[in-house]
Structure formats: C-alpha cells, structure tokens
Design an enzyme around this catalytic site. Structure first.
Site, PDB file in Angstrom:
ATOM      1  N   SER A  17       0.797  -1.224   0.000  1.00  0.00           N
ATOM      2  CA  SER A  17       0.000   0.000   0.000  1.00  0.00           C
ATOM      3  C   SER A  17       0.832   1.277   0.000  1.00  0.00           C
ATOM      4  CB  SER A  17      -0.947   0.007   1.212  1.00  0.00           C
ATOM      5  OG  SER A  17      -0.206  -0.010   2.423  1.00  0.00           O
TER       6      SER A  17
ATOM      7  N   LYS B 157      -5.782   3.516   9.203  1.00  0.00           N
ATOM      8  CA  LYS B 157      -4.916   4.476   8.528  1.00  0.00           C
ATOM      9  C   LYS B 157      -5.448   5.898   8.670  1.00  0.00           C
ATOM     10  CE  LYS B 157      -3.167   1.119   5.186  1.00  0.00           C
ATOM     11  NZ  LYS B 157      -3.070   0.727   3.763  1.00  0.00           N
TER      12      LYS B 157
END
Length: 800
Positions: free
Chosen positions: A686, A729
């Site tokens: 990611s 996140k």
C-alpha cells in the site's frame, strides 16, 4: 420243566351290581389303599352320608373335566375303583373330608339314574396274572427303581419302600407305587384301567424311569444351586466383613461407588452411544481390582462421561431490548458486533434449534474483543469460558489424548464445557492467529471440526471416544491479523472487524467505563476524584499511542494510585484533574503528536500504514546522489515493499516527459529511498503511490503539498489498486493533523463506515492512476534551482 401258561387264570366269573357313583377331580383311587378325599358338592355329600350310614360300597371314578361340579355320565371315565368310606369330617364351609379304602377295579356297564345322585350298574375287573420269569424280573426292577426314587425324592419316605417290599402280589405292588408317586393323572388312569398285571408293571416301569431321570436332573440343579448359594453366602459374609473393615478405616465401599456411578449414568441422560459406552466401562470397572492401575484409569473415564452436561442447557435470554441494553452498557460503539448478536437472538427466538454462529473478531490489541465476548454471554444469559490459543502447538490440546497414555485428559473444549456445566456456553478462542504447528500436530487443523456448524454436532474427543454435540455452543474467536489464519479455517468463520478508536470514542469510553472501574478498584468514590475532558484527551494524545485502550487505562490507574496515596495520608479535598495537572502525576509527555510539515518539502511524502497495533504515519524519504544508476532501499523493508519501490521507479522513469523530469538525471544519479523508523520491520504493497510521489518529487524538484498523506498499491502501468485497514490508517492521519488524504477510487465504498469525526476533519481525494496522485500531491511549478544545475551539467558535458 412245566410250561407256564400265557393266558391269565381268572378266579370265578365277574360279579355285577348297582353302586352309587362318586365322581372325583384329579385323584385316582387304587384297590387296597386308603386315600383321603374332599367333597364339596351336595350330591357327593349325600352319597357319602348314605354310604357311611348303611356301610355300603361306592364307585369312585375320575372326571374327564375338572371344571364340572356336577359331571354328566359322558364326562366320567368308565373304569374306577369300588371303595368303603371309613371316616368323614364335615367343615363349616360345607366341604366334607373323608377316608376311603379301595376294594377292587370296576367298570360301568350302564348308568341307571342321576337323582338324587348318579347310580350305575358296574362289574368287577379281575386282575390277569401270569407267573412268568419276566413278571418276576419286572417286580424286582420296580423295587430297585423305587429305591432310587425314594433316595432322590425329598417327599417320599423310607416307609414306602418297606411297604412295597412287603406287598404279597405284583398287582398290589404296582398299585402301591402308582398311588404314591407323583405323575400325570392321565397316566394314573391308564394304570387303573390296565387289568393285565404284566403290562401294568411295564407301563409303571417306564413312568418310574422317566421320574428318576427328572429327579436326577432336579437333584443336580439343586446341588449346583446350593453350591452357588453357598458361594454367594460366603462372598456376602466376606463383603460384609470387608465393608466393616473399610468403614473402620474410613474408606469408601467400591460397591457403593459402582451403584453411585450407575445412578449418575441414568441421571446424565446421555445419547444412546455414550450411554452404551458408559455402561460397558462400568461393567469392566466392577470386575477390576480396586488396587490396580487400570481401575483408576477406568474410574476417571467414567467420571468424565457422567459429569459432562449432555442434557444440561441454560435458557437463552431472548428479550432483544434487554440484550441491547446490556451490550450498550458494557461497550461504547461497536454497532456491527451488537447488531450481529441481536440478529442471532431474533432468529433464535423464531427458530429454537438454530445452530450457534462462529464469529471472528479481528482488530488491534486493547479494543475490547475479549471483554465483548463476556458482554455477549451476559446479554444472552449464557455461561462464558475463554481458551487462549496463543502459542498452542499440540493438537491434543484441542482433541485430547488417547486413554492409553499416562495422565491422559480430554481436550480444552471438553474440559471447559464440563467446567461451566452447560452444553450451550459461549466459548471464546483467544488469539487464533497465533497458533503454531510442529511435530506434535497442527491445532488449527483440529479446530476445523470444532468451528464447522455442519460437523461439530458429532465432535469426537480422543479421550472420550464418543461424539459430543457442540452445535449448541457459540464459538467466538479473536485475532489481531487475518493473514496468519489458515484460509480453510478462516472460511469457517464470520469475520467482524473491530478497528481502533478515535479520540472522541476513547474519551467517551474513558468517561463511561475506565474511570468508574479504576476509581472502584482503588477505593476512591467518584465524588472525590474527577477527570476533566481536557485531561483525558491529554492522556490520549501525549501519554498513549495505540488503537486500543490498555495504556490509557494504565495511565488512569497510575493517577488513581497517586490520588489514593494522598487520600490515605489524610487529604480531605476533592481532586479534579485538568490538562495542566497531568504532567504532575505522570511526568512529561511520552509521545509527541505526529504532525506533518506545513510547508512542502521535496522528496518527503507522508504515507499511511496499517500494523497489528493500529495505523501509523510513515514518512517516505527520497534523495539523489551522484553516481551510477542504482536504487538503494533502507528502513527494514520487506520483499513486497521493495518490489513496490521498483515498480514506482519504473513508472516514473517511463513517464519522465509527462512528469517534467530530465531523463539524464536518472542516468547519472543514484536514488536512495529510506523509511524511518529503521528498526521497525515494514512490508506491504500500500505504500506504492507514496514512493512514486517521493521519486517524482525528488527527480522533478517539485515539493509535496503540506498536510497531505496517501495510501494505495501501484502497478507498472500506473494504476492505483485498493488497500485494507482504511479506518486505522485514517485514524493515524487524524492524529497527525492531516487535512487531505489520497485514496484509491475502489476504497470509496469503505468510507461510508468511517466515523463522522474523521470525515469532518479530513478531505478525501479518490484516484485511479498515479498521474492523478501526482497532480494532487505535487506543486505545479518546478523548482528553478535544478534547472541551473542541469544547465551547468550540460555545459560540463560540452566541455568534456
């Protein structure tokens, strides 16, 4: 020698006379013998009275039907005995008992009248005798067999044999024996009807031989029974003595123990297979010596079988409102989990035999996964047990050991079900992602049957060796990460993600649960100690860095201890903790809030990462150095992350013209990418667009916009792929003060579940390609400084 005549010698012609007929039941009167009889009918009484008064003779004949009280002529045998009545006794119930002495055999020629009683014309039947050697042999044989009968039969006395020896004729001997032996009445009638003495003796000898055989078998059975009875009596006496000795020593009687186990087997209400196994084992146990080692093994096995809750269940609380209230009291937020439990209760209310779900709570440490299981058990009214799977490597921990092993026990599942005493508890399998596997087996494979609703209704533990129904049990597993869980096991579970908490969520949880709990644990009333909201937020931001609440609870407990010390020292004041008071209790801040530079920097891009303990900000730094064309990666990166860096570099180099990058720079410079902190392992795809942005920034000398962060996987063609752990996140971005977050367009659907607190503070930008990312993240105007350096470089090349 004179030849013996075959024809019988008959002394005189048979006489004919009229006699009253006396029918009798189940009795045959033989000539020359005195027999007691009973008469209950009026006609019989009249015959007896008249015969006794006149001293006359009566004819005594056997009835063909015992049920007839007044038999008809056709229901009477035609051969009987004439006899004299010697004595009579009349009883109050109307019956007459009398003695009759037989005289001779008689045969009815014809009946004359039936009123007031039966009379008939009869004729005497003389005996037919032959003085042959065979008759003598038969006589001796009869006496010998009678001797055996008298010896074997307890009902015959020695006087019978003596009387038989003294009989003058074979006819009287045969009649005496037939009268005193017990055999069928029809056979006695055949004897009375037989006037040939030789044939009569043959028939009687056959009957006696049969009787002897019966008596011998009976005597053998009786002897064996007496022997067995003697053995049983001896054992009974010994057991009673042993019981007295055990009682004196204070020991328990094993027979009482066997009976106690029998009662427990009945009360346990086991399934048929388990009940059969238990009774078979109990039978083995009853034959064992209590001092043997096998006895203890068998006894322990039976204890496990009878003490398991085969038919014991707790009643579910199916009040949806009450269950929701309990869940809300124990936990703040977590709406997805609460809704799933309430849905199960609703279905359970409509369908009572629904199988328990297999839930898997996935989330970082300290978010309340284990305590949530306890809350669910309280809401449903079920018992709760927790099994820690962390570090478990032995398959026998789940399935148990075979009974052949010393110290064998059932697996943890059966042990916990026995401990709670219910077959429908909630069992929490904690840390399912931390199960190991080695030569002792793979516990995760053993869990496949336990956590499959289609199979666990017949779960077989190696120790029990009989199936136990686990379909009523509600299993809840917990994990920090899904990846370590084997896919086949993960497929059997319904995964519910529990992400970390935002600051406001932590504030509410601290006020509702943590503060009252720690105040109570430290003996401080809520009136003496109060935390200001700003103080709690200071603890959250300056003293803890976590997705969960464990460290926050520890810091609150630390303040409570210090306040408790002051109160114990005699302080009477009320303590109110403000933001400025926190350093006085806990010292300086342990963590500084992660913030990004408000002015753009070249080659430094904030990225969003997700770890097992929550979300974090990763600063990806890139720099250029003179040297050969090379890429250096540092920061303890994993293989996947290195591959993402290479893909990002390939994309940037292949699009130099589009991005305003001089392709010669890539040829003459070495690129170094570093991701602090270097001691922390990092991996995952990611960070692809973050590294691509850092490379584009350093090569084009365009600064990154301030207060921006990003996450997304990159392909060689510049496509941006979806990522996971979005809420964690975004929590990290929120804590760091990020205002703009660049996300893959495919993750737009996941933003719906993000708390409103995060949505208000952060602006989301959705992209599908790296080109869009660079337009959003980099300043439009490139730096002028690199242009001069490029010009100088080209001049030097010309001079060269």
């Amino acid at each position: 020698m004179q030849k013996v005549k075959d024809k019988a010698e008959i002394a005189g012609k048979p006489r004919t006379r009229v006699l009253p007929v006396l029918p009798v039941k189940a009795m045959v009167v033989f000539p020359h013998l005195v027999v007691p009889l009973i008469a209950s009918e009026q006609n019989q009484a009249r015959v007896i009275d008249e015969a006794l008064m006149r001293g006359s003779t009566v004819g005594i004949f056997l009835q063909t039907e015992k049920s007839q009280d007044e038999p008809r002529p056709s229901e009477i045998f035609k051969v009987g005995t004439s006899g004299n009545i010697l004595k009579m006794l009349r009883f109050p119930d109307g019956t007459i008992r009398f003695l009759v002495q037989g005289i001779s055999r008689i045969r009815i020629k014809k009946f004359l009248s039936n009123k007031p009683y039966l009379t008939a014309e009869v004729e005497e039947i003389p005996d037919v005798t032959s003085g042959t050697v065979e008759t003598e042999a038969l006589q001796r044989n009869l006496l010998e067999q009678l001797r055996k009968v008298v010896d074997l039969s307890p009902n015959l006395s020695e006087e019978l044999y003596v009387s038989a020896i003294n009989q003058e004729t074979p006819s009287r001997l045969a009649d005496l024996i037939a009268s005193n032996l017990s055999f069928a009445i029809n056979e006695k009638q055949e004897i009375i009807e037989e006037n040939d003495v030789h044939k009569r003796m043959e028939k009687l000898l056959t009957i006696i031989n049969k009787e002897i055989e019966v008596l011998e078998i009976s005597h053998k059975i009786q002897s064996e029974a007496q022997s067995e009875l003697g053995k049983m009596q001896r054992e009974f006496i010994l057991r009673e003595q042993l019981k007295a000795i055990r009682k004196e020593l204070g020991e328990k009687d094993e027979r009482a123990e066997i009976e106690e186990l029998e009662d427990k087997i009945i009360k346990a209400k086991m399934p048929e297979v388990a009940g059969t196994a238990a009774r078979k084992e109990l039978e083995r146990l009853s034959r064992m010596n209590p001092a043997s080692a096998e006895y203890t093994v068998s006894r322990t096995y039976l204890d496990w079988l009878v003490n398991l809750p085969w038919a014991v269940s707790t009643t579910d609380v199916l009040n949806i409102r009450k269950a929701k209230k309990i869940l809300d009291e124990d936990h703040y937020d977590l709406d997805e989990v609460k809704d799933r439990i309430l849905e199960y209760l609703a279905v359970r209310k409509l369908k009572s035999d629904v199988k328990g779900p297999i839930l898997c709570f996935v989330g970082p440490p300290g978010v309340g996964k284990t305590s949530l299981g306890r809350s669910i058990a309280r809401a449903m009214g079920r018992k709760f047990e927790r099994i820690s799977l962390g570090g478990m490597r032995d398959e026998a921990e789940i399935r148990g050991h075979r009974r052949t092993y010393i110290g064998a026990l059932p697996g943890r599942i059966i042990q916990n079900i026995k401990r709670v005493g219910s077959n429908n508890p909630i069992i929490m399998l904690d840390e399912v992602d931390k199960i190991g596997a080695d030569f002792r087996g793979d516990p995760s494979s053993a869990l496949l049957e336990v956590l499959d609703p289609e199979q666990n209704d017949s779960f077989s533990d190696h120790y029990l060796e009989v199936a136990f129904d686990l379909s009523k049990v509600m299993f809840i597993t917990t994990a920090n990460l899904l990846d370590p869980i084997p896919p086949v096991l993960r497929d059997r579970m319904e995964v519910i993600r529990i992400p970390g908490y935002t600051d406001l969520e932590k504030l509410e949880i601290a006020k509702r649960h943590l503060l009252p709990k720690q105040s109570d644990n430290h003996g401080i009333s809520t009136a003496r100690l109060k935390f200001n909201d700003t103080a709690i937020l200071e603890l959250i931001n300056g003293y803890t860095r976590e997705s969960g609440l464990r460290n926050l609870e520890r810091e609150i407990a630390s303040i409570c201890r210090k306040v408790a010390r002051k109160i114990a020292a005699g302080s009477k004041r009320r303590f109110v903790v403000h933001k400025d008071d926190v350093p006085g209790f806990l010292g300086p801040q342990k963590f500084t809030r992660e913030t990004v530079s408000r002015t753009g920097r070249i080659g430094v891009v904030p990225g969003l990462a997700w770890t097992s303990v929550g979300g974090e900000i990763l600063y990806i730094e890139a720099t250029l150095m003179k040297g050969k064309k090379a890429l250096t990666l540092t920061g303890h990166l994993g293989d996947i992350m290195k591959e993402s860096a290479m893909a990002a570099l390939s994309y940037v180099r292949s699009n130099c013209d589009t991005l305003g990058i001089n392709s010669e720079i890539c040829e003459d410079h070495e690129i170094h990418i570093h991701i602090p902190s270097g001691a922390t392992p990092k991996d995952g795809p990611s960070a692809g667009i973050t590294m691509a942005t850092a490379l584009a920034s350093i090569l084009s000398r365009r600064p990154v916009k301030p207060l921006i962060a990003m996450t997304g996987e990159i392909t060689l063609r510049g496509e941006v792929l979806a990522i996971g752990g979005l809420k964690e996140k975004l929590l990290a971005a929120y804590r760091a003060g990020i205002k703009t977050v660049i996300l893959p367009r495919e993750n737009k659907k996941d933003v719906i579940n993000i708390p409103g607190e995060l949505k208000k503070g952060i602006q989301f930008k959705y992209v599908s390609g790296v080109g869009e990312v660079l337009k959003l993240a980099l300043d439009r105007e490139p730096d002028k400084k690199p242009a001069k350096s490029r010009k100088k470089k080209s001049t030097r090349k010309k001079k060269a």
